[in-house]
Write a protein that holds these residues in place. Structure first.
Motif, PDB file in Angstrom:
ATOM      1  N   LEU A   1      35.309  35.740  36.203  1.00  0.00           N
ATOM      2  CA  LEU A   1      35.999  36.308  37.355  1.00  0.00           C
ATOM      3  C   LEU A   1      37.062  37.294  36.908  1.00  0.00           C
ATOM      4  N   LEU A   2      37.791  36.932  35.879  1.00  0.00           N
ATOM      5  CA  LEU A   2      38.821  37.819  35.353  1.00  0.00           C
ATOM      6  C   LEU A   2      38.213  39.106  34.810  1.00  0.00           C
ATOM      7  N   LYS A   3      37.096  39.017  34.103  1.00  0.00           N
ATOM      8  CA  LYS A   3      36.416  40.212  33.593  1.00  0.00           C
ATOM      9  C   LYS A   3      35.944  41.108  34.728  1.00  0.00           C
ATOM     10  N   LEU A   4      35.458  40.511  35.811  1.00  0.00           N
ATOM     11  CA  LEU A   4      35.020  41.272  36.971  1.00  0.00           C
ATOM     12  C   LEU A   4      36.188  42.030  37.589  1.00  0.00           C
ATOM     13  N   PHE A   5      37.332  41.353  37.745  1.00  0.00           N
ATOM     14  CA  PHE A   5      38.486  41.983  38.358  1.00  0.00           C
ATOM     15  C   PHE A   5      39.139  43.012  37.447  1.00  0.00           C
ATOM     16  N   LEU A   6      39.029  42.845  36.126  1.00  0.00           N
ATOM     17  CA  LEU A   6      39.604  43.826  35.204  1.00  0.00           C
ATOM     18  C   LEU A   6      38.897  45.175  35.297  1.00  0.00           C
ATOM     19  N   LYS A   7      37.646  45.160  35.686  1.00  0.00           N
ATOM     20  CA  LYS A   7      36.885  46.417  35.826  1.00  0.00           C
ATOM     21  C   LYS A   7      37.243  47.163  37.105  1.00  0.00           C
ATOM     22  N   ASP A   8      37.867  46.492  38.056  1.00  0.00           N
ATOM     23  CA  ASP A   8      38.178  47.078  39.356  1.00  0.00           C
ATOM     24  C   ASP A   8      39.608  47.625  39.344  1.00  0.00           C
ATOM     25  N   PRO A   9      39.810  48.941  39.484  1.00  0.00           N
ATOM     26  CA  PRO A   9      41.167  49.501  39.432  1.00  0.00           C
ATOM     27  C   PRO A   9      42.041  49.074  40.614  1.00  0.00           C
ATOM     28  N   ASN A  10      41.453  48.666  41.723  1.00  0.00           N
ATOM     29  CA  ASN A  10      42.235  48.233  42.877  1.00  0.00           C
ATOM     30  C   ASN A  10      42.849  46.846  42.677  1.00  0.00           C
ATOM     31  N   MET A  11      42.422  46.132  41.658  1.00  0.00           N
ATOM     32  CA  MET A  11      42.882  44.763  41.424  1.00  0.00           C
ATOM     33  C   MET A  11      43.934  44.674  40.315  1.00  0.00           C
ATOM     34  N   ASN A  12      44.505  45.809  39.902  1.00  0.00           N
ATOM     35  CA  ASN A  12      45.447  45.815  38.770  1.00  0.00           C
ATOM     36  C   ASN A  12      46.653  44.910  38.987  1.00  0.00           C
ATOM     37  N   SER A  13      47.182  44.867  40.193  1.00  0.00           N
ATOM     38  CA  SER A  13      48.375  44.053  40.431  1.00  0.00           C
ATOM     39  C   SER A  13      48.069  42.553  40.369  1.00  0.00           C
ATOM     40  N   TYR A  14      46.817  42.168  40.499  1.00  0.00           N
ATOM     41  CA  TYR A  14      46.436  40.762  40.450  1.00  0.00           C
ATOM     42  C   TYR A  14      45.935  40.338  39.072  1.00  0.00           C
TER      43      TYR A  14
END
Length: 133
Positions: free
Chosen positions: A24-37
């Protein structure tokens, strides 16, 4: 969602695909909109993993020494390992909380969920508790 009979493990589901916290963390790291999370999630995941791995190693070493030799093992290492295990728990709980918030943000189309606030307010009727949501 938790899964498992004897050992409970958190599982995150996306499009009927089960993911671990690391995935899940790897998935969110690829998404620039999720940087604050992702940064707080990554720090909590890393700290919990480091303390958990240290705990496993420090608890296992005296046990192996006890089985291998008849000498007195260093049980202080096991106590330190138990301390590391206890230290990993708050980080893992914080990761779960932050992951749930990140998933809610992701699923809502990158919109912040409205929060609930409680304040002490005064109006024509007097003093009271005001709840905004």
């Amino acid at each position: 969602m938790t899964k498992g009979v004897l050992f409970k493990k958190d599982v995150y589901v996306r499009c009927d695909v089960e993911m671990t916290g690391e995935q899940l963390l790897k998935l969110f790291l690829k998404d620039p909109n999720m940087n604050s999370y992702t940064k707080p999630m990554a720090l909590n995941y890393a700290a919990g993993s480091v303390f958990g791995a240290a705990a496993g190693l420090l608890i296992t070493l005296p046990l192996i020494d006890e089985l291998r030799d008849s000498s007195d093992p260093n049980w202080t290492l096991a106590y330190i390992g138990a301390g590391c295990l206890a230290a990993s728990i708050p980080f893992k709980i914080a990761f779960k909380k932050k992951a749930r918030k990140a998933i809610a943000y992701y699923n809502s189309g990158y919109k912040e969920a409205p929060g609930v606030s409680m304040k002490l307010g005064i109006n024509n009727n007097g003093l009271g508790l005001v709840m905004n949501f």
